[in-house]
Design a protein around this motif. Structure first.
Motif, PDB file in Angstrom:
ATOM      1  N   THR A 103      -6.862  -9.507-106.875  1.00 39.94           N
ATOM      2  CA  THR A 103      -5.493  -9.163-107.262  1.00 39.94           C
ATOM      3  C   THR A 103      -4.880  -8.209-106.246  1.00 39.94           C
ATOM      4  O   THR A 103      -3.711  -8.359-105.847  1.00 39.94           O
ATOM      5  N   THR A 141      -2.352 -14.580-116.338  1.00 39.08           N
ATOM      6  CA  THR A 141      -3.378 -13.755-115.698  1.00 39.08           C
ATOM      7  C   THR A 141      -3.470 -12.434-116.456  1.00 39.08           C
ATOM      8  O   THR A 141      -2.539 -12.046-117.177  1.00 39.08           O
ATOM      9  N   VAL A 157     -12.032  -9.621-109.825  1.00 30.45           N
ATOM     10  CA  VAL A 157     -10.649  -9.803-110.270  1.00 30.45           C
ATOM     11  C   VAL A 157      -9.744  -8.739-109.650  1.00 30.45           C
ATOM     12  O   VAL A 157      -8.668  -9.047-109.101  1.00 30.45           O
ATOM     13  N   PHE A 176     -12.102 -16.482-116.501  1.00 37.36           N
ATOM     14  CA  PHE A 176     -11.307 -16.511-115.272  1.00 37.36           C
ATOM     15  C   PHE A 176     -11.517 -17.810-114.495  1.00 37.36           C
ATOM     16  O   PHE A 176     -12.607 -18.379-114.485  1.00 37.36           O
ATOM     17  N   GLU A 224      -3.519 -14.636-107.236  1.00 40.37           N
ATOM     18  CA  GLU A 224      -3.410 -14.763-108.679  1.00 40.37           C
ATOM     19  C   GLU A 224      -4.732 -15.297-109.208  1.00 40.37           C
ATOM     20  O   GLU A 224      -5.283 -16.258-108.665  1.00 40.37           O
ATOM     21  N   VAL A 225      -5.217 -14.654-110.274  1.00 39.53           N
ATOM     22  CA  VAL A 225      -6.492 -15.059-110.864  1.00 39.53           C
ATOM     23  C   VAL A 225      -6.204 -15.542-112.284  1.00 39.53           C
ATOM     24  O   VAL A 225      -6.148 -14.745-113.225  1.00 39.53           O
ATOM     25  N   PRO A 226      -5.998 -16.850-112.473  1.00 38.07           N
ATOM     26  CA  PRO A 226      -5.695 -17.365-113.814  1.00 38.07           C
ATOM     27  C   PRO A 226      -6.800 -17.010-114.800  1.00 38.07           C
ATOM     28  O   PRO A 226      -7.987 -16.996-114.465  1.00 38.07           O
ATOM     29  N   ALA A 227      -6.368 -16.710-116.033  1.00 45.59           N
ATOM     30  CA  ALA A 227      -7.339 -16.293-117.044  1.00 45.59           C
ATOM     31  C   ALA A 227      -6.913 -16.762-118.424  1.00 45.59           C
ATOM     32  O   ALA A 227      -5.720 -16.820-118.732  1.00 45.59           O
TER      33      ALA A 227
END
Length: 389
Positions: A167, A213, A163, A265, A172-175
């Motif tokens: 980043t 995120t 992550v 994630f 973008e790392v949706p969570a």
């Protein structure tokens, strides 16, 4: 002619054996033949007994743990022909040099008790350290429980590294951020419930920020001074709910909510990290650097061998670890010229750096990346180091 009667054959009574000598007599005879004296016999018997007692004592488990400088692993390389880090779904680039994570081996406690002999060897070895067992492992846990915790920590370390690296690279790392608990001494206690899913945050100085995120939440809290009342939007069993929380100090001028999070994630890039028989959280920093190096053009290390350690948070913060003196020893042993040490471990670093190893202090992933770039450029004069202050 007369016949002479045959002579009769006499059968005498069998001879009887003389009475056997007494045990004492036999022992006295043996002593005379061997030239033994009462004193020498006593000393011999005492020596045998003492040796037996000493051997028993040496083999008895003792309440210590022996830690050793463990193997190091190049996060840019392979283990048993299996790449340690594999990236799919994004372009990758050739690398040079090495980014080595360092490890510590521990013997002691349930499953792997140590004896006096092991402790003595630990005291005499430069690559080992003897500590009370409770400072190295939880003696109330079985070996299987300790292994499970170590594996879970390693899994979290790999996820956090992925992550933070993605980043840092601009992804973008949706969570989905689910609250699993609250610190009873901080503002969220009594306000949030287990299972709440964070959806937004509003502060007096910022408009409502939708949380998609972890970076969204971290940025909002970093920009919020401590002791600020913020409104946290949560999904509570399908119902949108607002809760007010008074934040606490994060130690760097920002805020903490005092909550425990479970994050799910949705990675935009597939990063697979494979390493066997290594547990714990301390490889996060070197994993993150390995991912960044593979996903950026050019060799981050410039061909140098750089080792290091440190946990990695979702926000890209380098955290302290245990056994740093042994890890520096392992790094130098395996050919590293440079070492990245968590800032929080500097007190242990000072005065314990092996000859030939340069150690630089890092507190964030950005600082770690900057340090490796400076090493590659041969310009390390301005890099921060650990001091006695």
């Amino acid at each position: 002619m007369s016949m002479q009667a045959p002579e009769s054959v006499m059968h005498p009574e069998p001879l009887q054996d003389p009475a056997p000598p007494s045990l004492g007599g036999r022992w006295r005879g043996l002593r005379r033949r061997l030239g033994l004296t009462t004193r020498s016999v006593t000393m011999t018997v005492s020596g045998v007994v003492a040796f037996g007692l000493l051997l028993t004592m040496i083999l008895q488990p003792v309440p210590f743990a022996v830690q050793g400088a463990g193997p190091t692993f190049n996060t840019l390389g392979s283990v048993d022909d299996v790449p340690l880090i594999t990236v799919e779904g994004a372009e990758t680039y050739p690398t040079e040099g090495e980014l080595r994570l360092t490890t510590v081996t521990t013997a002691g406690g349930p499953g792997f008790p140590v004896d006096v002999g092991s402790v003595i060897r630990g005291w005499l070895s430069a690559g080992r350290k003897v500590v009370p067992v409770e400072t190295a492992v939880d003696p109330t846990l079985t070996q299987e429980e300790q292994d499970l915790i170590g594996a879970q920590q390693m899994s979290t370390s790999q996820e956090n590294a992925t992550v933070s690296a993605l980043t840092a690279l601009g992804y973008e790392v949706p969570a989905t951020l689910t609250i699993s608990g609250a610190d009873p001494d901080r503002g969220a206690a009594g306000q949030v419930e287990e299972g709440d899913v964070i959806t937004s945050i509003r502060t007096p100085d910022l408009p409502t920020t939708t949380i998609t995120t972890y970076a969204d939440l971290d940025a909002a809290l970093t920009a919020t001074p401590p002791n600020t009342t913020v409104t946290l939007g949560v999904d509570r069993v399908g119902v949108a709910t607002d809760v007010e929380i008074v934040t606490s100090d994060d130690g760097a001028g920002g805020s903490l909510l005092g909550i425990y999070l479970s994050a799910d994630f949705d990675f935009p890039v597939d990063v697979d990290i494979r390493i066997e028989n290594v547990g714990g959280p301390s490889a996060g920093t070197m994993f993150a650097l390995g991912i960044i190096d593979q996903m950026t053009p050019g060799a981050l290390t410039g061909g140098e061998i750089v080792a290091g350690t440190g946990t990695m948070s979702l926000a890209g913060e380098v955290g302290p670890i245990g056994g740093i003196t042994l890890k520096m020893y392992a790094a130098e042993r395996d050919g590293a010229d440079f070492f990245l040490a968590p800032a929080a471990n500097c007190a242990e670093v000072v005065g314990n750096v092996p000859d030939g190893l340069e150690v630089f202090r890092v507190a964030t992933l950005t600082e770690a990346e900057t340090a490796v770039e400076a090493i590659a450029a041969g310009d390390t004069a301005d890099l921060p180091v650990c001091t006695a202050d």
